[in-house]
Write a protein that holds these residues in place. Sequence first.
Motif, short mmCIF file in Angstrom:
data_model
loop_
_atom_site.label_atom_id
_atom_site.label_comp_id
_atom_site.label_asym_id
_atom_site.label_seq_id
_atom_site.Cartn_x
_atom_site.Cartn_y
_atom_site.Cartn_z
N ASP A 325 0.74 -1.30 0.58
CA ASP A 325 0.11 -0.22 0.02
C ASP A 325 0.79 1.21 -0.24
OD1 ASP A 325 -3.04 -1.31 0.58
OD2 ASP A 325 -2.05 -1.62 2.22
N THR A 326 2.06 1.45 -0.28
CA THR A 326 2.66 2.28 -0.50
C THR A 326 2.36 3.33 -1.93
OG1 THR A 326 4.58 0.91 -1.54
CG2 THR A 326 4.82 1.01 0.85
N PRO A 327 2.42 3.88 -1.68
CA PRO A 327 1.57 5.44 -2.82
C PRO A 327 2.91 5.49 -3.64
CG PRO A 327 2.04 6.45 -1.14
CD PRO A 327 2.73 5.46 -0.04
N THR A 328 2.51 5.10 -4.98
CA THR A 328 3.23 4.78 -6.27
C THR A 328 3.81 6.46 -6.27
OG1 THR A 328 1.86 3.45 -7.50
CG2 THR A 328 2.83 4.51 -8.50
N GLU A 329 3.35 7.64 -5.92
CA GLU A 329 4.35 8.74 -6.07
C GLU A 329 5.56 9.28 -5.78
OE1 GLU A 329 0.70 9.91 -3.54
OE2 GLU A 329 1.44 8.89 -4.97
N ASN A 330 5.42 7.88 -5.02
CA ASN A 330 7.02 8.65 -3.77
C ASN A 330 7.65 6.08 -4.09
OD1 ASN A 330 9.31 9.26 -2.37
ND2 ASN A 330 7.68 9.25 -0.35
N ILE A 331 7.92 6.36 -4.64
CA ILE A 331 8.06 4.73 -5.50
C ILE A 331 9.66 4.77 -4.04
CG2 ILE A 331 8.41 2.22 -5.63
CD1 ILE A 331 7.00 3.01 -8.04
N THR A 332 9.79 3.99 -2.74
CA THR A 332 11.09 3.06 -2.92
C THR A 332 11.08 1.78 -2.32
OG1 THR A 332 9.59 3.51 0.03
CG2 THR A 332 11.15 4.98 -1.15
N ASP A 333 10.02 1.23 -3.14
CA ASP A 333 9.90 -0.47 -2.51
C ASP A 333 9.03 -1.45 -4.14
OD1 ASP A 333 9.75 -2.68 -2.25
OD2 ASP A 333 8.75 -2.71 -0.26
N PRO A 334 10.65 -1.66 -4.91
CA PRO A 334 9.83 -2.32 -5.61
C PRO A 334 8.67 -2.57 -6.28
CG PRO A 334 12.33 -2.58 -5.83
CD PRO A 334 11.87 -1.95 -4.78
N VAL A 335 8.77 -4.13 -4.71
CA VAL A 335 8.05 -5.18 -5.04
C VAL A 335 6.29 -4.92 -4.46
CG1 VAL A 335 7.46 -6.90 -2.88
CG2 VAL A 335 10.58 -5.96 -3.15
N PRO A 336 5.82 -4.21 -4.18
CA PRO A 336 4.17 -4.30 -4.46
C PRO A 336 4.48 -3.93 -5.96
CG PRO A 336 4.88 -2.51 -2.62
CD PRO A 336 6.51 -2.58 -2.98
N VAL A 337 5.21 -3.34 -6.85
CA VAL A 337 5.77 -3.51 -8.53
C VAL A 337 5.26 -3.92 -8.86
CG1 VAL A 337 5.47 -1.45 -10.63
CG2 VAL A 337 5.67 -0.69 -7.80
N LEU A 338 6.54 -5.13 -8.47
CA LEU A 338 6.26 -6.19 -9.08
C LEU A 338 5.49 -7.21 -9.05
CD1 LEU A 338 10.16 -6.32 -7.66
CD2 LEU A 338 9.98 -6.26 -10.63
N TYR A 339 4.57 -7.59 -7.76
CA TYR A 339 4.20 -8.66 -7.76
C TYR A 339 2.31 -7.81 -8.06
CZ TYR A 339 -0.22 -10.40 -5.16
OH TYR A 339 -1.46 -10.30 -4.99
N GLN A 340 2.18 -6.91 -8.33
CA GLN A 340 0.97 -6.41 -8.88
C GLN A 340 1.13 -6.55 -10.24
OE1 GLN A 340 0.55 -2.26 -6.83
NE2 GLN A 340 0.14 -3.92 -4.84
N SER A 341 2.10 -6.10 -10.97
CA SER A 341 2.45 -6.26 -12.36
C SER A 341 2.50 -7.88 -12.97
CB SER A 341 3.86 -5.63 -12.91
OG SER A 341 3.58 -4.20 -12.21
#
Length: 389
Positions: A325-341
């Motif tokens: 649930d980290t805000p995309t406009e300030n990505i510090t952790d790529p793991v959520p994006v990798l999971y959702q993609s």
Amino acid sequence: MKNRKYPLGIQTFENIIKGQYVYVDKTALAYELANENKYCFLSRPRRFGKSLLVTTLQAYFEGRKELFGGLAMEKLETEWNEHPVIHLDISKGKFYDLTSLHATLNSMLAEYETKYSLNAEFSKAYNVRLQNIIEAAYAQTGKEVVVLIDEYDAPMHDSMKDKELQCQIRNIMRNFISPLKGEEKYLRFVFLTGISKFSQLSIFSELNNITNISMQDKYSAICGVSENELLSLFKDDIRDLAENNDMTYDEALAELKHHYDGYHFSGNGEDIYNPYSLFCTLDSNDFGDYWFSTGTPTFLIELLQEKHLDMLDLDDIIATADRFDTPTENITDPVPVLYQSGYLTIKGYNRKSKIFKLGFPNSEVKQGFSNSLFRYYAPDNMGDKDAEE
């Protein structure tokens, strides 16, 4: 067996049914979704059937009973009430500048303004125009309105490299969908799909009554092909695949599992195969990296490089639910994006501690990323990197 037609590139429920393409019946889950919820959001990777689900819901709410013959929905629904449906597919555009976004939104809204005899006043704000469409649809039909927004986050993903542009796009999209909560009395059902979870893009601040079903066990198989569905519906297809590759049935099944299985979208949900790669393989009788080759993970590779992470060492990630649930406009952790993609998936879940274990879903994804990393970093292949971008 090749008289079966696989819906490659076909994402519309009506076209699949009328064209007699292979269809894995998800209508029982669609019925449950439509009748137990009012505002919903579903996150799934690209080419996993989000658009097919949206058009299935559209056909259901439009009362098109004839399309559901022989499917679970035919027995579940008894009334078949017809509702006005506003279906907005945001993926129709490419959003590398504001002009493209404005053109896409204007075109979609103008279509429904024409349908409900409204003037397409481009000078008006998008939220006002959407509100007017909803109210006109309700007034003219006397029925509650259904709003289906597919790939709502496409503009934010396209603008990811330009932070200023993404901020502008985010504000426009926030304004665009803002009427959905205030128009509740006119609405029967609201459904949004995308790759990224809604909380990540911060455009749903006004739409805080939406239910995120993305990681609910009961909807884990609403997109994709479950292992049970594969074994019950595709035995002859797998036998054909085995024969054409000098394999036994069990060898072909094991190879399908190795290449395309392994997706889990909830802690205790069903085991899911990548539907696009699965159908491509059954259609061609050839194992390949079909899903991975249709998209370019360049922005993810650059993100990993920026965060000094080795993609090939991301096969044993521990994550709590709030990590997604980290805000995309300030990505510090790529793991959520990798999971959702779709490049990582849930490999294990401890319900007591609510801790997830993430890893590569299958060999197609792991090998695909390995090849992409080689092309990205190899000096002799810089032209490939430029071409990807």
